[in-house]
Design an enzyme around this catalytic site. Structure first.
Site, PDB file in Angstrom:
ATOM      1  N   CYS A   1       0.822  -1.211   0.000  1.00 32.45           N
ATOM      2  CA  CYS A   1       0.000   0.000   0.000  1.00 32.45           C
ATOM      3  C   CYS A   1       0.854   1.258   0.000  1.00 32.45           C
ATOM      4  O   CYS A   1       0.355   2.352  -0.238  1.00 32.45           O
ATOM      5  CB  CYS A   1      -0.946   0.015   1.201  1.00 32.45           C
ATOM      6  SG  CYS A   1      -0.085   0.039   2.782  1.00 32.45           S
TER       7      CYS A   1
ATOM      8  N   ASP B   1       2.278   2.655   2.563  1.00 34.50           N
ATOM      9  CA  ASP B   1       2.179   3.436   3.790  1.00 34.50           C
ATOM     10  C   ASP B   1       3.448   3.286   4.632  1.00 34.50           C
ATOM     11  O   ASP B   1       4.080   2.230   4.650  1.00 34.50           O
ATOM     12  CB  ASP B   1       0.954   2.995   4.601  1.00 34.50           C
ATOM     13  CG  ASP B   1      -0.335   3.382   3.888  1.00 34.50           C
ATOM     14  OD1 ASP B   1      -0.250   4.167   2.942  1.00 34.50           O
ATOM     15  OD2 ASP B   1      -1.399   2.888   4.280  1.00 34.50           O
TER      16      ASP B   1
ATOM     17  N   CYS C   1      -2.967   5.192   5.803  1.00 29.78           N
ATOM     18  CA  CYS C   1      -4.420   5.162   5.867  1.00 29.78           C
ATOM     19  C   CYS C   1      -4.919   5.464   7.282  1.00 29.78           C
ATOM     20  O   CYS C   1      -4.146   5.491   8.243  1.00 29.78           O
ATOM     21  CB  CYS C   1      -4.904   3.781   5.433  1.00 29.78           C
ATOM     22  SG  CYS C   1      -4.599   2.530   6.663  1.00 29.78           S
TER      23      CYS C   1
ATOM     24  N   CYS D   1      -2.646  -3.027   8.816  1.00 29.97           N
ATOM     25  CA  CYS D   1      -2.273  -1.670   9.233  1.00 29.97           C
ATOM     26  C   CYS D   1      -1.788  -1.684  10.686  1.00 29.97           C
ATOM     27  O   CYS D   1      -0.873  -0.940  11.042  1.00 29.97           O
ATOM     28  CB  CYS D   1      -3.447  -0.720   9.070  1.00 29.97           C
ATOM     29  SG  CYS D   1      -4.310  -0.900   7.493  1.00 29.97           S
TER      30      CYS D   1
HETATM   31 FE1  FES Z   1      -1.546   0.454   4.221  1.00 27.81          FE
HETATM   32 FE2  FES Z   1      -3.416   0.695   6.034  1.00 27.81          FE
HETATM   33  S1  FES Z   1      -3.682   0.432   3.921  1.00 27.81           S
HETATM   34  S2  FES Z   1      -1.285   0.628   6.344  1.00 27.81           S
END
Ligand code: FES
Length: 144
Positions: free
Chosen positions: A35, A37, A61, A105
């Site tokens: 993702c 992140d 997110c 996450c």
């Molecule tokens: Fe990547 Fe939540 S979608 S940490």
């Protein structure tokens, strides 16, 4: 039932302990390659090996922000050992749950803390078992 618990929404809207500790004793950064992140944790650790302060920066997110906020609250003022044993399940439970596709996450929060503790150990020449510190990228990746 709402997708996100009230606690998740609360920690997402009013995240606790956001920021940077300039003279941190340990800094951990992990990213989820899928993702994209990124989460960064700063720890201030005293001579008794107690976490005196913890702050985080999360570029990610809402669940990642809520997870890091909750995780910092769970380890604030706690001995280092306790922070090391914090699991993503404990973070998720404290948030009254996360949707299944958002569980990874909370894994970021667990790993960012571990990585900050590892940084502290490395900087202070403290020995540790590398098995306690899994490769963050591999771990987060297969959770997707
Ligand atoms: Fe990547 Fe939540 S979608 S940490």
């Amino acid at each position: 039932m709402a997708l996100y618990s009230e606690k998740v929404m609360d920690h997402f809207r009013n995240p606790r302990n956001v920021g940077v500790i300039e003279d941190a004793d340990g800094v951990g950064e992990v990213g989820n390659p899928v993702c994209g992140d990124i989460m960064k944790i700063y720890l201030k650790i005293n001579d008794e090996k107690v976490i005196e302060d913890v702050k985080f920066e999360t570029f990610g997110c809402g669940s990642a922000i809520a997870s890091s906020s909750m995780a910092t609250e769970l380890i604030m003022g706690k001995p280092l050992e306790e922070a090391l044993s914090l699991t993503n399940q404990a973070v998720t439970e404290a948030l009254d749950g996360l949707p299944a596709h958002k569980l990874h996450c909370s894994v970021l929060a667990e790993e960012a803390i571990k990585s900050a503790v590892k940084d502290y150990y490395d900087k202070n020449g403290i020995e540790y078992d590398p098995k306690d510190f899994p490769d963050p990228e591999v771990e987060s990746c297969h959770m997707h």
